[in-house]
Structure formats: structure tokens, C-alpha cells
Design a protein around this motif. Sequence first.
Motif, PDB file in Angstrom:
ATOM      1  N   UNK A 215      12.376   8.235  42.985  1.00 59.87           N
ATOM      2  CA  UNK A 215      12.312   9.449  42.876  1.00 59.87           C
ATOM      3  C   UNK A 215      12.364   9.975  41.252  1.00 59.87           C
ATOM      4  N   UNK A 216      12.857   9.005  40.369  1.00 54.54           N
ATOM      5  CA  UNK A 216      12.788   9.242  39.025  1.00 54.54           C
ATOM      6  C   UNK A 216      11.579   9.629  38.181  1.00 54.54           C
ATOM      7  N   UNK A 217      11.406  10.460  37.614  1.00 62.13           N
ATOM      8  CA  UNK A 217      10.263  10.854  36.931  1.00 62.13           C
ATOM      9  C   UNK A 217      10.152   9.882  35.705  1.00 62.13           C
ATOM     10  N   UNK A 218       9.002   9.314  35.377  1.00 63.45           N
ATOM     11  CA  UNK A 218       8.788   8.448  34.182  1.00 63.45           C
ATOM     12  C   UNK A 218       7.502   8.707  33.485  1.00 63.45           C
ATOM     13  N   UNK A 219       7.294   8.089  32.235  1.00 64.93           N
ATOM     14  CA  UNK A 219       6.176   8.024  31.561  1.00 64.93           C
ATOM     15  C   UNK A 219       5.646   6.825  31.004  1.00 64.93           C
ATOM     16  N   UNK A 220       4.419   6.614  31.426  1.00 60.23           N
ATOM     17  CA  UNK A 220       3.940   5.131  30.971  1.00 60.23           C
ATOM     18  C   UNK A 220       3.734   5.206  29.554  1.00 60.23           C
ATOM     19  N   UNK A 221       4.311   4.070  28.917  1.00 60.55           N
ATOM     20  CA  UNK A 221       4.387   3.956  27.650  1.00 60.55           C
ATOM     21  C   UNK A 221       3.900   2.415  27.209  1.00 60.55           C
ATOM     22  N   UNK A 222       3.533   2.172  25.941  1.00 62.20           N
ATOM     23  CA  UNK A 222       3.417   0.762  25.512  1.00 62.20           C
ATOM     24  C   UNK A 222       4.359   0.860  24.169  1.00 62.20           C
ATOM     25  N   UNK A 223       5.080  -0.326  24.044  1.00 60.14           N
ATOM     26  CA  UNK A 223       5.710  -0.682  22.862  1.00 60.14           C
ATOM     27  C   UNK A 223       4.787  -1.110  21.810  1.00 60.14           C
ATOM     28  N   UNK A 224       5.055  -0.419  20.432  1.00 58.87           N
ATOM     29  CA  UNK A 224       4.181  -0.642  19.409  1.00 58.87           C
ATOM     30  C   UNK A 224       4.836  -1.005  18.319  1.00 58.87           C
ATOM     31  N   UNK A 225       6.159  -1.222  18.261  1.00 58.81           N
ATOM     32  CA  UNK A 225       7.162  -1.896  17.156  1.00 58.81           C
ATOM     33  C   UNK A 225       6.805  -3.411  17.088  1.00 58.81           C
ATOM     34  N   UNK A 226       6.333  -3.760  15.932  1.00 62.76           N
ATOM     35  CA  UNK A 226       6.223  -5.402  15.610  1.00 62.76           C
ATOM     36  C   UNK A 226       7.425  -6.050  16.209  1.00 62.76           C
ATOM     37  N   UNK A 227       7.198  -7.000  17.007  1.00 60.97           N
ATOM     38  CA  UNK A 227       8.406  -8.159  17.535  1.00 60.97           C
ATOM     39  C   UNK A 227       8.041  -8.601  18.644  1.00 60.97           C
ATOM     40  N   UNK A 228       9.100  -9.177  19.342  1.00 65.18           N
ATOM     41  CA  UNK A 228       8.566 -10.162  20.577  1.00 65.18           C
ATOM     42  C   UNK A 228       8.093  -9.163  21.898  1.00 65.18           C
ATOM     43  N   UNK A 229       8.581  -7.888  21.737  1.00 64.18           N
ATOM     44  CA  UNK A 229       8.047  -6.883  22.937  1.00 64.18           C
ATOM     45  C   UNK A 229       6.988  -5.974  22.462  1.00 64.18           C
ATOM     46  N   UNK A 230       6.321  -6.368  21.284  1.00 64.17           N
ATOM     47  CA  UNK A 230       5.025  -5.758  20.865  1.00 64.17           C
ATOM     48  C   UNK A 230       4.011  -5.967  22.201  1.00 64.17           C
ATOM     49  N   UNK A 231       3.278  -4.626  22.258  1.00 62.34           N
ATOM     50  CA  UNK A 231       2.397  -4.672  23.618  1.00 62.34           C
ATOM     51  C   UNK A 231       3.039  -4.667  24.866  1.00 62.34           C
ATOM     52  N   UNK A 232       4.386  -4.846  25.301  1.00 57.69           N
ATOM     53  CA  UNK A 232       4.690  -4.596  26.639  1.00 57.69           C
ATOM     54  C   UNK A 232       4.486  -3.124  26.865  1.00 57.69           C
ATOM     55  N   UNK A 233       4.165  -3.208  28.371  1.00 56.66           N
ATOM     56  CA  UNK A 233       3.814  -1.673  29.150  1.00 56.66           C
ATOM     57  C   UNK A 233       4.955  -1.733  29.957  1.00 56.66           C
ATOM     58  N   UNK A 234       5.105  -0.242  30.323  1.00 59.80           N
ATOM     59  CA  UNK A 234       6.114   0.146  31.361  1.00 59.80           C
ATOM     60  C   UNK A 234       6.323   1.541  31.677  1.00 59.80           C
ATOM     61  N   UNK A 235       7.178   1.747  32.223  1.00 63.27           N
ATOM     62  CA  UNK A 235       7.473   3.336  32.269  1.00 63.27           C
ATOM     63  C   UNK A 235       8.480   3.835  31.680  1.00 63.27           C
ATOM     64  N   UNK A 236       8.821   5.060  30.870  1.00 66.91           N
ATOM     65  CA  UNK A 236       9.928   5.194  30.197  1.00 66.91           C
ATOM     66  C   UNK A 236      10.629   6.044  30.940  1.00 66.91           C
ATOM     67  N   UNK A 237      12.068   5.816  31.370  1.00 67.24           N
ATOM     68  CA  UNK A 237      12.670   6.605  32.134  1.00 67.24           C
ATOM     69  C   UNK A 237      14.240   6.374  31.583  1.00 67.24           C
ATOM     70  N   UNK A 238      14.934   7.463  32.259  1.00 65.90           N
ATOM     71  CA  UNK A 238      16.262   7.721  31.848  1.00 65.90           C
ATOM     72  C   UNK A 238      16.969   7.153  32.922  1.00 65.90           C
ATOM     73  N   UNK A 263       7.672   3.521  21.183  1.00 63.67           N
ATOM     74  CA  UNK A 263       6.720   3.381  22.055  1.00 63.67           C
ATOM     75  C   UNK A 263       5.720   4.514  21.630  1.00 63.67           C
ATOM     76  N   UNK A 264       4.479   4.241  22.412  1.00 63.93           N
ATOM     77  CA  UNK A 264       3.201   5.089  22.319  1.00 63.93           C
ATOM     78  C   UNK A 264       2.890   5.606  23.801  1.00 63.93           C
ATOM     79  N   UNK A 265       2.505   6.665  23.951  1.00 62.00           N
ATOM     80  CA  UNK A 265       2.095   7.214  25.291  1.00 62.00           C
ATOM     81  C   UNK A 265       0.940   6.275  25.777  1.00 62.00           C
TER      82      UNK A 265
END
Length: 267
Positions: A215-238, A263-265
Motif C-alpha cells: 500500500x505504500x507509494x513508490x517511484x521507480x528509480x535507478x542509482x547513478x552515483x558511481x560506486x558499488x550500487x551504480x545501476x541498481x534499480x528499485x522503488x524509492x519509498x519512505x 537516483x534518477x527517475x
Amino acid sequence: MFELFGFCVRTLPYFAYLCPEVRPRGSNCGRLSYTEAARRQASSSGKDGQEPALTTRSAGKRGTPLSHEKPHHKQSTPNPNEKRMTENILSETVWMPLQTIYNKELLVGEYLREKHIEYYIPMSYELHEAHGDPEQGRRTLVPAIHNLLFIRCRYDEEWCRRFVRESPHPVYFLKRERAGNGFCTVGEAEMQNFIRATNPDIEGTRFVNPEKLKGKKGTPVRIVKPGPLYGVTGTFVRYGGKHYIAIQMPQSTTLIKVSYTWCELIE
């Protein structure tokens, strides 16, 4: 009488030609012609029930047999692209979530290693007190999600059922639908995204029940910061007053603590 004897001598060659049984040996006058010999050979072979072989001389090849069989049609060979595509489909592997009980995921992992089956168990570091020195501790890798691991194999429902029966530890595959027979699978790209997100060297990662984010709203994002998580995709939630990127998997959701500026959308 002498005239009769001379007549017989003169007519003997003609008589021998007409009657082969009385031909003198070595006589050339009684030899059959090529055409007559071929005709007799053909008639004699036909008596044995075999069809006489035909010969042709018009093509300049004397005695070349002409086949009476139907022309052999060459079978069409399969398209190499289609064959390669079929082999890729048969050899394609998937990731399948495998569940156990009583925190036996490490024991199941050892059994999979013995069977040479690739598997993945999300791990995380825990701080344990050192013996004799409570102020100093040591970091130990432990399963981050109990009773859950992922194996890589070809999707075969019969093989899955046999694996469950033969396993020395209680295991079962998750089903796609509760009332269905098909098992749950995870694609290669989705699994690699999950493996990178659950890197134990990344601090602040949490693992929660997917029901808590329902039930939580989220936004699909991609991590663009250089590092081990670069390119990881998921849902930005609180969640719990903080922002995370949620990577949802069967029976578990991974929460990565990141800033929204990383992140980028994804449209």
C-alpha cells in the motif's frame, strides 16, 4: 563321291554358324556380335528374377548403368539460426527461490555445493563479542534472510519435485500461485540486481517482510552515483521515517539506505 565330299567341306563353316553346338573350338566364324551377346545376357539375367541393367553409349560412357530407382531428394537441413535458438531455450537457466525451515539455509547450501548446483544466500555482517574482551568484537557473516535461498537451474517441475524428495533437509519451492502447480522463478537481470543490492559490504541495508510495504507509494528509480550500487534499480519509498530503495523479491524485500540525490527517475 569326291564331289559330295568337296561339297561337305565347302558348306561346313556355314553349317557350324547355324548350329553353335557343333562349332569347332577356336573358330572365329561362330563368335556372337556385341549386340547379340548383350541381348542374350539380358535375357539370361531376366530369368533369375532380376531386372537387366541398361547401358548407354550415347554419352560416351560405355557400360554405364542407368538406375531405375526414384531420384533421392535431399532432406532439408534446419536453419542454423533456428537450431541455435532452440539450443538457447533448452540451455536457459533461471533462479528459483528455495525455502527451508529451522534456519537450515546454510546446511542446504552445503548440500547444493556437493551437488554442484549454483546458489545464493544473502548475507550480512553481525558484530559478536570476542571471548574474554567484551570491548572488542568481531564481524561475522550470517544469513541476512533466514530460511530462504536461491538456486540457479533449468526450469523443470519434475526435477524440482525429485530434488525436494531426495534432499536430506526439509525444503520446498515457492509456487507462483497458491492453487497452481508452477513454481516461482526470478530472471537473470532481476537476480543480478538483487545480488548487487545485498552486498554485505554496504552498510545500512535492511530486510523486511513485503507485507510491511503493501500500500505504500513508490517511484521507480535507478542509482547513478558511481560506486558499488551504480545501476541498481528499485522503488524509492519512505519507511520508518527514512528513505530507501526497495528491491522486492519473493518472501523478502531489501531496503537500501540512499539519498534521493543519488537516483534518477525511470520513465
